[in-house]
Design an enzyme around this catalytic site. Structure first.
Site, PDB file in Angstrom:
ATOM      1  N   TYR A   5      12.653  -3.094  -1.733  1.00 42.17           N
ATOM      2  CA  TYR A   5      12.414  -1.438  -1.786  1.00 42.17           C
ATOM      3  C   TYR A   5      13.840  -0.780  -2.422  1.00 42.17           C
ATOM      4  O   TYR A   5      14.852  -1.313  -1.844  1.00 42.17           O
ATOM      5  CB  TYR A   5      12.150  -0.687  -0.815  1.00 42.17           C
ATOM      6  CG  TYR A   5      10.459  -0.801  -0.570  1.00 42.17           C
ATOM      7  CD1 TYR A   5       9.495  -0.074  -1.029  1.00 42.17           C
ATOM      8  CD2 TYR A   5       9.934  -1.755   0.230  1.00 42.17           C
ATOM      9  CE1 TYR A   5       8.426   0.029  -0.922  1.00 42.17           C
ATOM     10  CE2 TYR A   5       8.547  -2.104   0.481  1.00 42.17           C
ATOM     11  CZ  TYR A   5       7.656  -1.118  -0.193  1.00 42.17           C
ATOM     12  OH  TYR A   5       6.379  -1.259   0.103  1.00 42.17           O
ATOM     13  N   ARG A  46      11.620   5.093   4.233  1.00 39.55           N
ATOM     14  CA  ARG A  46      11.832   6.406   4.259  1.00 39.55           C
ATOM     15  C   ARG A  46      12.682   7.019   5.508  1.00 39.55           C
ATOM     16  O   ARG A  46      13.650   7.794   5.190  1.00 39.55           O
ATOM     17  CB  ARG A  46      10.754   7.278   3.812  1.00 39.55           C
ATOM     18  CG  ARG A  46       9.968   7.058   2.315  1.00 39.55           C
ATOM     19  CD  ARG A  46       8.677   7.370   2.303  1.00 39.55           C
ATOM     20  NE  ARG A  46       8.625   8.880   2.436  1.00 39.55           N
ATOM     21  CZ  ARG A  46       7.453   9.693   2.506  1.00 39.55           C
ATOM     22  NH1 ARG A  46       6.322   8.888   2.751  1.00 39.55           N
ATOM     23  NH2 ARG A  46       7.312  10.983   2.686  1.00 39.55           N
ATOM     24  N   ARG A  67       0.727  -1.057  -0.077  1.00 35.80           N
ATOM     25  CA  ARG A  67      -0.038  -0.046  -0.028  1.00 35.80           C
ATOM     26  C   ARG A  67       0.963   1.297   0.175  1.00 35.80           C
ATOM     27  O   ARG A  67       0.969   1.997   0.855  1.00 35.80           O
ATOM     28  CB  ARG A  67      -0.991  -0.101   1.263  1.00 35.80           C
ATOM     29  CG  ARG A  67      -2.100  -1.030   1.253  1.00 35.80           C
ATOM     30  CD  ARG A  67      -2.389  -1.355   2.349  1.00 35.80           C
ATOM     31  NE  ARG A  67      -3.595  -2.660   2.518  1.00 35.80           N
ATOM     32  CZ  ARG A  67      -4.045  -2.646   3.466  1.00 35.80           C
ATOM     33  NH1 ARG A  67      -3.958  -2.433   4.587  1.00 35.80           N
ATOM     34  NH2 ARG A  67      -4.964  -4.144   3.391  1.00 35.80           N
ATOM     35  N   ASP A  81       2.645   4.949  -0.233  1.00 39.21           N
ATOM     36  CA  ASP A  81       2.202   6.075   0.171  1.00 39.21           C
ATOM     37  C   ASP A  81       2.159   7.030  -0.997  1.00 39.21           C
ATOM     38  O   ASP A  81       2.421   6.719  -2.442  1.00 39.21           O
ATOM     39  CB  ASP A  81       2.852   6.719   1.112  1.00 39.21           C
ATOM     40  CG  ASP A  81       2.990   6.006   2.454  1.00 39.21           C
ATOM     41  OD1 ASP A  81       1.649   5.478   2.875  1.00 39.21           O
ATOM     42  OD2 ASP A  81       3.899   6.137   3.310  1.00 39.21           O
TER      43      ASP A  81
END
Length: 267
Positions: free
Chosen positions: A113, A200, A53, A55
């Site tokens: 990621y 992040r 999901r 952002d």
């Protein structure tokens, strides 16, 4: 009824994340665009469930999504059909039939990621929308040393948004490494799951290591403290990309991946 599994990529700049916001139905989302496209193709109101999901502003190269349908459209026809309907910043690369019990979130064994940093005097005109520009020189060696300290099973409460309903903050980071190509610095991180904004915040913390605000030795202390205020800032969303979702526990594709040191266009 059958389950269709899609692999897709998108630029997140124009979207309010992956997930439809019921309280704000006017917001443009990746899930919303897919469901609108599938309704045009199948005539059905389907729910598309994505593996990650992402952002608002986050990109994806290997997002996986699945939906149930009674349509007779062959699974391998969905990419071409959807790409003729969807906005040009969403591309479906693969369609395949999955088992009836397949769940894109619950069956995922790991996610990879990548966070893109461009350390140059001026922003990069081509990659500015998918990377974060850092003007000052970054200490690559110290960033690399610090990145390795995130590997393992830890409580990542320090690297999660403060307000969360998560009951456990323990995650297993199987790989976390920094690579460099000319002025690009890449953070590649692979784990069994991630907390909200976790990658992040790790990226923002490593940038602080690179510019001297933190030391590599600070990382274990920040992890143990379980205090969000001690970690670095949450790095901008545009630098983050979901590269792949792993459904095969026997194969860690991150370790086998090639070209990790290549520029963003050449995954």
């Amino acid at each position: 009824m059958k389950t269709i599994k899609l692999t897709l990529a998108y630029l997140g700049e124009q979207y309010s994340g992956w997930q439809i916001q019921p309280r704000q139905p006017h917001l443009k989302t990746i899930q919303g665009e897919l469901q609108k496209g599938l309704k045009l193709l199948t005539g059905e109101e389907v729910q598309v469930i994505g593996a990650g999901r992402t952002d608002a502003g986050v990109n994806a190269l290997g997002q996986v999504a699945a939906f149930r349908t009674s349509s007779s459209i062959p699974c391998d026809r969905y990419p071409e059909a959807l790409n003729g309907i969807l906005p040009e910043d969403i591309i479906v690369y693969k369609g395949e039939t999955a088992g009836d019990s397949f769940h894109s979130i619950k069956d995922a064994k790991g996610k990879w990621y990548r966070y893109h940093i461009y350390a140059g005097k001026f922003p990069h005109v081509f990659f500015n929308k998918i990377s974060v520009h850092i003007k000052q020189e970054l200490d690559f060696a110290k960033m690399s040393e610090a990145a390795s300290l995130f590997k393992g099973v830890h409580d990542f409460r320090s690297f999660c948004v403060s307000k969360t309903e998560k009951k456990t903050f323990i995650r297993n980071i199987k790989e976390c490494k920094i690579s460099q190509h000319q002025n690009f610095i890449f953070l590649d991180i692979y784990g069994d799951g991630f907390l909200h904004n976790m990658v992040r915040i790790i990226a923002g913390t490593l940038i602080n290591v690179g510019n001297g605000k933190l030391l590599p030795d600070d990382i274990p202390c920040i992890i143990r403290a379980q205090d969000r205020t001690l970690a670095g800032p949450t790095a901008p969303a545009r630098g983050l990309c979901l590269i792949k979702v792993d459904y095969d526990i026997k194969e860690n594709f991150f370790c086998k991946a090639e070209n990790l040191d290549m520029p963003p266009l050449f995954y």
